[in-house]
Scaffold this active site. Structure first.
Site, PDB file in Angstrom:
ATOM      1  N   MET A  94       0.802  -1.226   0.000  1.00  0.00           N
ATOM      2  CA  MET A  94       0.000   0.000   0.000  1.00  0.00           C
ATOM      3  C   MET A  94       0.836   1.279   0.000  1.00  0.00           C
ATOM      4  SD  MET A  94      -2.840  -1.261  -0.358  1.00  0.00           S
ATOM      5  CE  MET A  94      -3.380  -2.947  -0.287  1.00  0.00           C
ATOM      6  N   CYS A  95       2.145   1.155  -0.159  1.00  0.00           N
ATOM      7  CA  CYS A  95       3.007   2.342  -0.237  1.00  0.00           C
ATOM      8  C   CYS A  95       2.913   2.965  -1.626  1.00  0.00           C
ATOM      9  CB  CYS A  95       4.461   1.972   0.041  1.00  0.00           C
ATOM     10  SG  CYS A  95       4.828   1.767   1.765  1.00  0.00           S
ATOM     11  N   HIS A  96       2.900   4.286  -1.644  1.00  0.00           N
ATOM     12  CA  HIS A  96       2.882   5.013  -2.913  1.00  0.00           C
ATOM     13  C   HIS A  96       4.298   5.086  -3.485  1.00  0.00           C
ATOM     14  CE1 HIS A  96      -0.774   6.419  -0.922  1.00  0.00           C
ATOM     15  NE2 HIS A  96      -1.249   6.652  -2.134  1.00  0.00           N
TER      16      HIS A  96
ATOM     17  N   MET B 262       8.127   4.553   5.714  1.00  0.00           N
ATOM     18  CA  MET B 262       8.331   3.180   5.249  1.00  0.00           C
ATOM     19  C   MET B 262       9.612   3.050   4.430  1.00  0.00           C
ATOM     20  SD  MET B 262       6.088   1.552   6.795  1.00  0.00           S
ATOM     21  CE  MET B 262       6.626  -0.013   6.136  1.00  0.00           C
ATOM     22  N   GLU B 263       9.955   4.092   3.696  1.00  0.00           N
ATOM     23  CA  GLU B 263      11.208   4.070   2.931  1.00  0.00           C
ATOM     24  C   GLU B 263      12.408   4.019   3.874  1.00  0.00           C
ATOM     25  OE1 GLU B 263       8.056   5.071   0.223  1.00  0.00           O
ATOM     26  OE2 GLU B 263       8.499   5.832   2.225  1.00  0.00           O
TER      27      GLU B 263
ATOM     28  N   ASP C 195      23.686 -11.199   5.312  1.00  0.00           N
ATOM     29  CA  ASP C 195      23.949 -12.039   4.148  1.00  0.00           C
ATOM     30  C   ASP C 195      25.436 -12.142   3.847  1.00  0.00           C
ATOM     31  OD1 ASP C 195      23.352 -13.516   1.670  1.00  0.00           O
ATOM     32  OD2 ASP C 195      24.029 -11.673   0.685  1.00  0.00           O
TER      33      ASP C 195
END
Length: 170
Positions: free
Chosen positions: A75-77, A115-116, A130
């Site tokens: 739902m992120c733009h 969110m970014e 990793d």
């Protein structure tokens, strides 16, 4: 659905319409950390990891992740980011070393970049894991959290680190 904007009248997921929101400068900073053995820290510092320069690769991965957030968080733009900055800070303890990661993201737009920033910090930590897992599969990632954000109709936010025993996460 009681304050959740990502649900429509039927209770189904929707991407929020931001077309009426004003374009303002918005920033966000998020942090994560990787707890590791001293041996891993020493090999990172001496550039003795077979996969390459761990922090340089993690930094690029974090920047790429910020730019791709809308592709992995449904739902992120999609946003045009003005800048992404990743910084690293080491905390050396007796039994372990902690790599603190801070991701700062900026845009001028109609929605925030929390969110970014969170995605960026998370992917940095995952990349370190990793690249170093051959030496220490027991590394621990986290905590990961939003440190602060500015701009937007909901105003600014700054986490009080003492509330959560996170003083050393700055």
């Amino acid at each position: 659905m009681n304050g959740f904007s990502h649900f429509n009248e039927q209770g189904r997921a929707q991407m929020v319409d931001i077309s009426e929101k004003s374009s303002t400068v918005r920033t966000a900073a998020a942090v994560s950390s990787v707890h590791m053995k001293n041996e891993v820290y020493e090999k990172i510092q001496s550039h003795d990891i077979g996969k390459g320069d761990v922090l340089a690769v993690a930094q690029v991965a974090g920047i790429m992740a910020a730019k791709q957030t809308s592709n992995i968080i449904p739902m992120c733009h999609p946003l045009s980011l003005s800048g992404v900055d990743i910084s690293f800070d080491w905390k050396i303890k007796e039994a372990e070393v902690i790599l603190h990661i801070k991701a700062q993201v900026k845009t001028k737009g109609s929605t925030g970049v929390e969110m970014e920033a969170l995605t960026s910090a998370s992917v940095c930590a995952l990349t370190v894991y990793d690249m170093c897992k051959a030496l220490d599969k027991g590394m621990v990632i986290g905590p990961t959290f939003l440190l602060e954000k500015t701009g937007g109709k909901n105003g600014d936010f700054k986490r009080e680190l003492s509330e959560y025993n996170l003083e050393d996460q700055k």
